[in-house]
Design an enzyme around this catalytic site. Structure first.
Site, PDB file in Angstrom:
ATOM      1  NE  ARG A 237     -32.368 -23.871  10.263  1.00 16.19           N
ATOM      2  CZ  ARG A 237     -32.490 -22.786  10.986  1.00 16.19           C
ATOM      3  NH1 ARG A 237     -33.718 -22.308  11.225  1.00 16.19           N
ATOM      4  NH2 ARG A 237     -31.436 -22.162  11.480  1.00 16.19           N
ATOM      5  CG  ASP A 261     -41.202 -17.932   8.559  1.00 12.69           C
ATOM      6  OD1 ASP A 261     -41.421 -17.087   7.671  1.00 12.69           O
ATOM      7  OD2 ASP A 261     -40.306 -17.801   9.415  1.00 12.69           O
ATOM      8  CD  GLU A 266     -35.626 -21.090   4.160  1.00 14.22           C
ATOM      9  OE1 GLU A 266     -34.842 -20.176   4.531  1.00 14.22           O
ATOM     10  OE2 GLU A 266     -36.343 -21.727   4.945  1.00 14.22           O
ATOM     11  CG  HIS A 285     -36.197 -18.442   7.465  1.00  9.87           C
ATOM     12  ND1 HIS A 285     -35.516 -19.607   7.215  1.00  9.87           N
ATOM     13  CD2 HIS A 285     -36.109 -18.262   8.802  1.00  9.87           C
ATOM     14  CE1 HIS A 285     -35.026 -20.098   8.338  1.00  9.87           C
ATOM     15  NE2 HIS A 285     -35.374 -19.285   9.324  1.00  9.87           N
ATOM     16  CB  SER A 287     -41.505 -16.568  12.025  1.00 10.21           C
ATOM     17  OG  SER A 287     -40.376 -17.387  12.240  1.00 10.21           O
TER      18      SER A 287
END
Length: 328
Positions: A237, A261, A266, A285, A287
């Site tokens: 995170r 990532d 976001e 985000h 992965s």
């Protein structure tokens, strides 16, 4: 004979409102589903909802509507982190939470390995040269013989540790506590030893949920403890890493690069300096998003739904004091 009453399940959708693939096909005979993006989408049926399937792991639907969900007893989150679905009131209700631990672990481990290799082999430099049609041979680093400090010893970093060991890396895990004999790790130390092992790291990979203990875990002191030129990967995170401290370490050149990532916000705002910081790879985000991951998430929820109907123990029960589902 009167047929048994189906449980009623609230499904927290993503902002697009698209339903989870094949959910009704796989579980339509097991439960009645109420689909909602926000608490305003839930009608009078709120009082009859037994369970929730949080398809959008960023959703705050459960805490937003908790005062209207008197029968809610079980929440399953389609992610490892359950932080967005928690609040003081939710915790006080003693609701059972389960998560999707392990579903995306191999994919995320491969992604972390890709970011490590991209840094070691200066892939961004090669792509920049290609864009300029420039022929600039140069040396690159090896992962073999390098040291990986893996923060978090859950499914993702366990999968990564096995792969990194196969490439000849030394792997040191950092967990909530020290432990022996964890497959793929040369050793695992407790978080109280973090500053002792960071100076050994060529690469640091963070794959830990966001909890009160991990928020800001990597700050100025931790980044300063890394050797010059070290590389940081964050798949956990964004808030596990202090934003200002990371940007300062990158601008100074002490930190060799980063593969991120997950971010503090976001999507990350377009004007953020991170987008154009040398040595940094930013991804949205993704992965965990291997081909077929959504079906796999639905399948795990359906397995747990069947467990509840048969009165069997649930899979991946979250310890709300820890904020995740412990392996051991």
């Amino acid at each position: 004979m009167t047929p048994p009453v189906k449980p009623r399940v609230l499904v927290a959708l993503r902002p697009t409102g698209v339903e989870p693939p094949s959910l009704l096909k796989k579980a339509g005979d097991l439960a009645d589903f109420v689909f909602a993006v926000t608490a305003d989408d839930i009608g009078e049926e709120a009082a009859t909802i037994d369970s929730a399937f949080v398809w959008n792991f960023r959703s705050t639907l459960v805490p937003d509507a908790i005062d209207r969900l008197p029968r809610l007893r079980w929440v399953h989150v389609a992610a490892s982190g359950v932080d967005a679905s928690l609040s003081d009131e939710v915790r006080a209700r003693g609701i059972t939470f389960t998560n999707s631990r392990g579903v995306t672990a191999p994919a995320m481990a491969e992604y972390a390995l890709m970011l490590m290799l991209a840094h070691a082999k200066d892939l961004t430099g090669t792509l920049a040269d290609q864009a300029e049609k420039a022929w600039r041979p140069r040396e690159s680093r090896m992962l073999s013989g390098a040291t990986l400090v893996a923060i978090g010893v859950g499914p993702v970093n366990r999968e990564l540790a096995r792969r990194a060991t196969a490439l000849g890396m030394t792997v040191i895990g950092v967990g909530r506590r020290a432990r022996d004999g964890v497959d793929g790790f040369d050793r695992v130390v407790g978080r109280d030893r973090l500053l002792d092992v960071l100076p050994l790291a060529d690469h640091v990979v963070i794959a830990t949920p966001l909890t009160a203990e991990t928020r800001g875990l990597i700050g100025a002191a931790e980044l300063a403890a890394l050797p010059d030129g070290a590389h940081l990967v964050n798949l956990g995170r964004g808030a596990v890493v202090d934003e200002a401290a990371l940007m300062a370490a990158l601008r100074s050149g002490r930190l060799g690069g980063a593969g991120l990532d997950v971010l503090w916000r976001e999507p990350l705002e377009p004007e953020h300096d991170l987008w154009e910081t040398p040595g940094v790879i930013v991804s949205p985000h993704t992965s965990s998003d291997f081909v077929g991951w959504e079906d796999a998430m639905v399948d795990l929820f359906v397995r747990n739904l069947r467990h509840t109907l048969r009165g069997e123990p649930l899979l991946n029960v979250v310890d709300l004091d820890l904020g995740y589902a412990p392996i051991d």
